[in-house]
Design a protein around this motif. Structure first.
Motif: not given
Ligand code: PLP
Length: 382
Positions: A105, A170, A172, A206, A209, A239, A248
């Motif tokens: 985050t 970005y 994901c 990102d 997962y 995760k 972290i």
């Molecule tokens: N990125 C994705 C795709 C997520 O789903 C999440 C959290 O659910 C995060 C980042 C944030 O994770 P973090 O706990 O590392 O801040």
């Protein structure tokens, strides 16, 4: 939920007993759709709302975490350096190619500050993980977020079209909230096209997962990030490593990009306990294999329940499922919550889709009964 966690939560709620317990579960709380629930006894609920790993951290990480608490009076300089070294060794890179963050985050905010401006905005998807979009909107930075394809995957053609003049793109992958992936070759092709078409854009992938994915067509783009300063990869310990509460994450990329991003980072953004847990976790890949297997089996059986009951489920490669429950998601979510199961919030424009995190075997057994009850179908469907 384990007995010790239940006891811990009860102790914490009891210590603030003068107030009703207000839980704003989920990082998405406060961004876009409210994800706020108000419950007297949070320990009584099954939390399938925030894509947490219900089993982690690993026992080796737990031992390191317990030891580290005693060091809590000291600043974590050495441990933070050691974690950076561990993450670098894990990826076979130098420490200059790693940037630690307070969860990924923190990176999702840093990338907006480092690479997007009011003149060259952010391109993402709708829906996707909202952190960078909300950071951009809070800063008055324009956001272009084309919808997903009909099969709920990132629409890379639409994103490429939107990327002309962008400062930040970005991706994901796997995507949250759908759990769907794009293949390594699709992502590489997209990155090459954006690099050619959008000279100002940095592309951030990102991979929160990453470890849960089974599809052989999927892979990391860390090698591209190391080779090109305009590509960056994000990973998290929240995760598969089960450390969401310890905050972290890290970025892997070209040393120049890491330096540019680091200028927007907090000083000492990692704490002693989290650093010690993350070092041990990265060294315990056996735990990752077990967690992948555990999650994969429960993901398949939960999916089978919904599909046999006649509901469509997106092809998730993660620790959550997105199910079209064919009723307003707010109603379905409230009915589940009233029966003790928390699920994800609404992700516009998917008005009838429920995002359900995979919990423990016991939790999923109870949750499936709740879903069956709310949907009016047999829990034996799976
Ligand atoms: N990125 C994705 C795709 C997520 O789903 C999440 C959290 O659910 C995060 C980042 C944030 O994770 P973090 O706990 O590392 O801040």
């Amino acid at each position: 939920m384990s007995t010790s966690r239940r006891q811990f939560l009860r102790r914490v709620s009891a210590s603030v007993a003068a107030m009703p317990f207000v839980s704003g579960r989920g990082l998405e709380a406060g961004w876009g759709e409210p994800n706020r629930i108000r419950v007297a006894d949070p320990a009584s609920l099954i939390s399938l709302d925030s894509n947490e790993n219900p089993t982690g951290p690993s026992s080796r990480a737990m031992a390191a975490i317990r030891d580290a608490v005693a060091e809590g009076n000291r600043y974590p300089y050495e441990l933070v350096a050691a974690l950076r070294e561990k993450a670098a060794a894990f990826h076979g890179v130098t420490t200059k190619e790693i940037l630690l963050g307070c969860g990924s985050t923190e990176h999702l905010r840093m990338i907006v500050d480092a690479f997007a401006t009011r003149g060259s905005g952010l391109v993402a998807a709708t829906p996707t993980y909202e952190a960078p979009l909300s950071a951009a909107r809070r800063r008055g930075i324009p956001v272009a977020a084309p919808p997903l394809t009909a099969d709920l995957r990132l629409d890379l053609d639409a994103m490429l079209n939107a990327a002309a003049g962008a400062g930040l793109v970005y991706l994901c992958n796997p995507n949250n909230p759908t759990g769907t992936i794009r293949s390594k070759s699709d992502i590489e092709g997209f990155i090459r096209a954006v690099l050619a078409k959008s000279p100002k854009a940095t592309i951030v992938v990102d991979e929160a997962y990453f470890e849960y994915v089974d599809d052989p067509a999927y892979d990391t783009v860390v090698p591209l990030a190391l080779a090109d300063p305009r590509v960056l990869v994000l990973r998290t310990m929240s995760k598969v490593y089960g450390m969401a509460g310890l905050r972290i994450g890290y970025a892997v990329g070209h040393a120049d990009t890491i330096a540019a991003l680091g200028a927007h980072s907090l000083n000492l953004n990692i704490n002693t306990v989290g650093a010690a847990g993350a070092i041990a976790s990265l060294g315990d890949q056996d735990h990752v294999r077990k967690e992948r297997k555990r999650n994969g089996e429960l993901r398949a059986s939960t999916r089978a329940f919904f599909e046999k009951a006649g509901y469509q489920v997106a092809v998730s490669q993660t620790n959550f499922l997105l199910v079209d429950v064919r009723q307003p998601i707010a109603d379905f979510r409230k009915a589940c919550q009233d029966r003790g199961v928390l699920i994800g919030r609404r992700f516009a424009p998917l008005e009838t889709h429920a995002r359900i995190t995979i919990g423990t075997k016991d939790e999923m057994k109870k949750a499936v009964k709740v879903f069956a009850d709310v949907l009016g179908v047999s829990a034996q469907a799976g």
